[in-house]
Design an enzyme around this catalytic site. Structure first.
Site, short mmCIF file in Angstrom:
data_model
loop_
_atom_site.label_atom_id
_atom_site.label_comp_id
_atom_site.label_asym_id
_atom_site.label_seq_id
_atom_site.Cartn_x
_atom_site.Cartn_y
_atom_site.Cartn_z
N LYS A 29 -78.81 60.49 14.67
CA LYS A 29 -80.20 60.09 14.52
C LYS A 29 -80.29 58.93 13.53
O LYS A 29 -79.36 58.80 12.73
CB LYS A 29 -81.07 61.27 14.05
CG LYS A 29 -80.70 61.77 12.64
CD LYS A 29 -81.82 61.80 11.65
CE LYS A 29 -82.13 60.57 10.92
NZ LYS A 29 -81.98 60.53 9.48
N HIS A 47 -78.47 66.48 11.62
CA HIS A 47 -77.61 67.42 10.89
C HIS A 47 -78.40 68.59 10.29
O HIS A 47 -77.82 69.60 9.94
CB HIS A 47 -76.76 66.69 9.84
CG HIS A 47 -77.49 66.28 8.60
ND1 HIS A 47 -78.26 65.16 8.52
CD2 HIS A 47 -77.57 66.88 7.39
CE1 HIS A 47 -78.78 65.07 7.31
NE2 HIS A 47 -78.38 66.09 6.60
N LYS A 75 -77.64 73.13 9.50
CA LYS A 75 -77.72 73.82 8.20
C LYS A 75 -77.89 75.31 8.45
O LYS A 75 -78.69 75.72 9.29
CB LYS A 75 -78.87 73.25 7.36
CG LYS A 75 -78.58 71.84 6.87
CD LYS A 75 -79.62 71.39 5.87
CE LYS A 75 -79.46 69.92 5.54
NZ LYS A 75 -78.56 69.63 4.43
N GLU A 113 -86.00 64.91 -2.17
CA GLU A 113 -84.72 64.36 -2.59
C GLU A 113 -84.87 63.75 -3.97
O GLU A 113 -85.89 63.12 -4.28
CB GLU A 113 -84.27 63.26 -1.63
CG GLU A 113 -84.01 63.76 -0.23
CD GLU A 113 -83.38 62.67 0.60
OE1 GLU A 113 -82.15 62.55 0.57
OE2 GLU A 113 -84.13 61.93 1.26
N ASP A 133 -86.99 58.14 9.18
CA ASP A 133 -85.70 58.66 8.70
C ASP A 133 -85.73 60.19 8.57
O ASP A 133 -84.73 60.85 8.82
CB ASP A 133 -85.42 58.03 7.33
CG ASP A 133 -84.06 58.39 6.76
OD1 ASP A 133 -83.08 58.31 7.52
OD2 ASP A 133 -83.98 58.76 5.57
N HIS A 144 -85.68 65.39 11.04
CA HIS A 144 -85.42 66.64 10.31
C HIS A 144 -86.65 67.54 10.18
O HIS A 144 -86.60 68.73 10.46
CB HIS A 144 -84.88 66.34 8.91
CG HIS A 144 -83.66 65.47 8.89
ND1 HIS A 144 -82.70 65.50 9.86
CD2 HIS A 144 -83.23 64.54 7.99
CE1 HIS A 144 -81.74 64.63 9.57
NE2 HIS A 144 -82.04 64.03 8.45
N LYS A 202 -88.14 60.42 -1.48
CA LYS A 202 -86.99 60.14 -2.34
C LYS A 202 -87.49 59.98 -3.76
O LYS A 202 -88.67 59.71 -4.00
CB LYS A 202 -86.29 58.85 -1.88
CG LYS A 202 -85.64 59.00 -0.49
CD LYS A 202 -84.60 57.94 -0.24
CE LYS A 202 -84.02 58.03 1.16
NZ LYS A 202 -83.13 59.16 1.38
C1 BG6 Z 1 -80.31 61.67 6.38
C2 BG6 Z 1 -81.22 60.56 5.95
O1 BG6 Z 1 -80.48 61.94 7.75
O2 BG6 Z 1 -80.61 62.85 5.64
C3 BG6 Z 1 -81.09 60.32 4.45
O3 BG6 Z 1 -80.89 59.38 6.65
C4 BG6 Z 1 -81.30 61.60 3.69
O4 BG6 Z 1 -82.01 59.33 4.02
C5 BG6 Z 1 -80.42 62.71 4.24
O5 BG6 Z 1 -80.98 61.35 2.33
C6 BG6 Z 1 -80.75 64.03 3.60
O6 BG6 Z 1 -79.81 64.98 4.03
P1 BG6 Z 1 -79.44 66.24 3.13
O7 BG6 Z 1 -78.53 67.05 3.98
O8 BG6 Z 1 -78.80 65.71 1.89
O9 BG6 Z 1 -80.75 66.93 2.84
#
Ligand code: BG6
Length: 510
Positions: free
Chosen positions: A173, A203, A207, A241, A260, A265, A365
């Site tokens: 993605k 991803h 999880k 984040e 993003d 997600h 972020k």
């Molecule tokens: C990614 C985004 O898909 O997921 C990033 O492109 C983001 O910007 C990240 O920081 C967050 O993933 P995780 O697993 O650290 O929560």
């Protein structure tokens, strides 16, 4: 309460024994890149340690970088040493590294694909992988077309057919940057691969806690009856984040938090919370149920976007007492960038189950900490008995599902404080996952090898998610408004708090 002893029942996604994992070669396009270094190679190493790789397995990095087998192994070792969940062990590393190879070539030169083919045939022979392969596109989206065409042109993509070697492709993605470009990428992939060969990665679906949402809901009798508008007041989904944009501004300046994070997600998590029970646990039943949720999301009007979607951008501030730069001062960010690093929105799922239940989503972020969770707020108890005092209303029951860190769930209930008087206080019934859960990429790579698409995004779902997001993108493109600034290390712009306050609610403090 800690409930960490499991009697595991293997059910649902494919659970083969190691002997029945199909042999295969993993070909990583962009094998010398960041994703490969930080995630893919460490994940494959962990699968190898846990006995979750086929006995006959090889890994080939393919890229233009000036590497050979030996330097690629050093590169992989460095990635494993820095990013692996389990420590590097010499004997395990020796076994794993003998599977690693590098093939140098250009993604855009058709001649290089016929060299790649020759090399893969040799490696198939060396590792007895029976010509089964997956091609992992860990590359910028602009190369997907030439890589897919190159593979196909060299005869490296056989159509899916039981009894023949498999050829799968993995794409990361975001698929596209809006609805039209997502459709275009999907059309292009469909020219070379059947849908059953395409594994689109988000991803978050790998999880542990996200996958457990289905189990929680459909392997327990107590949640499903109350999982609906009569009992639930509202739902909050937060993916916070602490990190800023870091070194990824060249990508992020064209993406932003909505594309993003929200389009992928957060909507995937929303689907897992809100779907109807799937017909079976098979990939397409589960994915059908999720698609239904996205299709029921109410489209934003222009007015809704103004009122119910807040975009923010981090300004300078303090994170854990340390000065942090503004987004516009980060390397490779335009000094007048209007890209959002924070989004908060309210949305509705227009179906029978969720009618009238708002879902509040926020992500950003440079927030005060890394923390992702779902909070289900139940309705208030009637204003009688213990809840009769209007000056001291009882806190509603709430269930929080922590995606990360400290994966687990808590049920917040009212309880009597021990003592002679009747005093009430909220208490949490807590469940913590074992900290050794596999990383998302381990789960997803394992599923890829066995060919289980449950946790991968189907074309129609990706396009439906873009369809939902598109009016927000359109409205922001034409609007003169700038993202609202928030101090790095804060919980986002004031407007996000005002948005939810307009409904008489507040964001949960994480
Ligand atoms: C990614 C985004 O898909 O997921 C990033 O492109 C983001 O910007 C990240 O920081 C967050 O993933 P995780 O697993 O650290 O929560």
């Amino acid at each position: 309460m800690a409930a960490n002893s499991y009697q595991a029942l293997e059910i649902g996604r494919v659970s083969p024994t190691r002997q029945s994992y199909p042999p295969c070669l993993a070909v990583i396009f962009g094998g010398a890149g960041d994703l490969s270094h930080r995630k893919l190679l460490p994940a494959l190493y962990n699968l190898s340690l846990d006995g979750e790789l086929p006995q006959n397995f090889g890994i080939v990095g393919f890229a233009i970088d000036d590497l050979n087998d030996e330097s690629f192994r050093n590169f992989a070792r460095d990635g494993v040493a820095k990013f692996s969940r389990q420590p590097l062990k010499d004997d395990a590393w020796a076994r794993f590294s003998s599977r690693l190879h590098f093939h140098r070539g250009s993604f855009t030169d058709p001649g290089d694909y016929s060299h790649l083919k020759d090399r893969l045939e040799l490696l198939d022979h060396e590792h007895a992988t029976g010509s089964n392969r997956f091609y992992y596109f860990a590359i910028p989206p602009g190369f997907i077309d030439s890589c897919a065409a190159g593979l196909s042109g060299a005869g490296l993509v056989a159509p899916p057919n039981s009894g023949h070697p498999f050829a799968r492709v993995v794409v990361e993605k975001p698929i596209g940057h809006d609805l039209a470009s997502a459709v275009e990428i999907n059309e292009m992939l469909a020219r070379y691969f059947a849908e059953s060969q395409i594994f689109r990665i988000d991803h978050y679906l790998g999880k542990e806690t996200v996958e457990n949402l289905m189990v929680l809901r459909f392997a327990n009798a107590i949640f499903e009856p109350i999982w609906e508008a009569r009992f639930i007041d509202h739902v909050q989904i937060t993916v916070a984040e602490e990190e800023g944009v870091g070194t990824r501004a060249l990508y992020y300046e064209h993406a932003g938090a909505l594309r993003d994070m929200v389009q992928s997600h957060l909507l995937q998590v929303l689907c897992m919370i809100a779907s109807e029970p799937p017909r079976t646990t098979h990939a397409d039943s589960v994915r059908d149920a999720k698609l239904d949720v996205i299709r029921c999301l109410r489209q934003f009007s222009e007015e809704d976007v103004e009122k119910w979607v807040v975009r923010g951008q981090y300004d300078e501030g303090l994170v854990h007492g340390m000065a942090a730069k503004a987004y516009r001062e980060e390397p490779n960010v335009a000094p007048d960038s209007r890209m959002e690093t924070f989004v908060a929105l309210r949305c509705w799922i227009d179906n029978w189950r969720w009618a009238g239940v708002p879902f509040y989503l926020r992500t950003g972020k440079r927030l005060p900490k890394r923390s992702s969770e779902i909070a289900i707020y139940f309705k208030n108890v009637p204003r009688i008995l213990y809840n009769a005092n209007p000056r001291a209303p009882l806190a509603p029951n709430m269930m929080t599902i922590r995606i990360q860190p400290d994966e687990g769930l808590s049920l917040h209930i009212m309880s009597k404080v021990p003592g002679a008087q009747v005093r009430l206080a909220p208490v949490a019934v807590d469940f913590h996952y074992k900290s050794t859960s596999p990383e998302a990429y381990e789960t997803l790579l394992r599923d890829l090898i066995v060919g289980d698409q449950t946790l991968f995004m189907r074309r129609d779902t990706v396009e439906a998610a873009w369809h939902f997001i598109q009016p927000v993108l359109d409205s922001w493109i034409t609007s003169y408004d700038e993202p609202k600034l928030y101090a790095a290390g804060s919980w986002g712009p004031l407007e996000a708090a005002l948005m939810i306050a307009a409904d008489g609610r507040t964001w949960r403090t994480l």
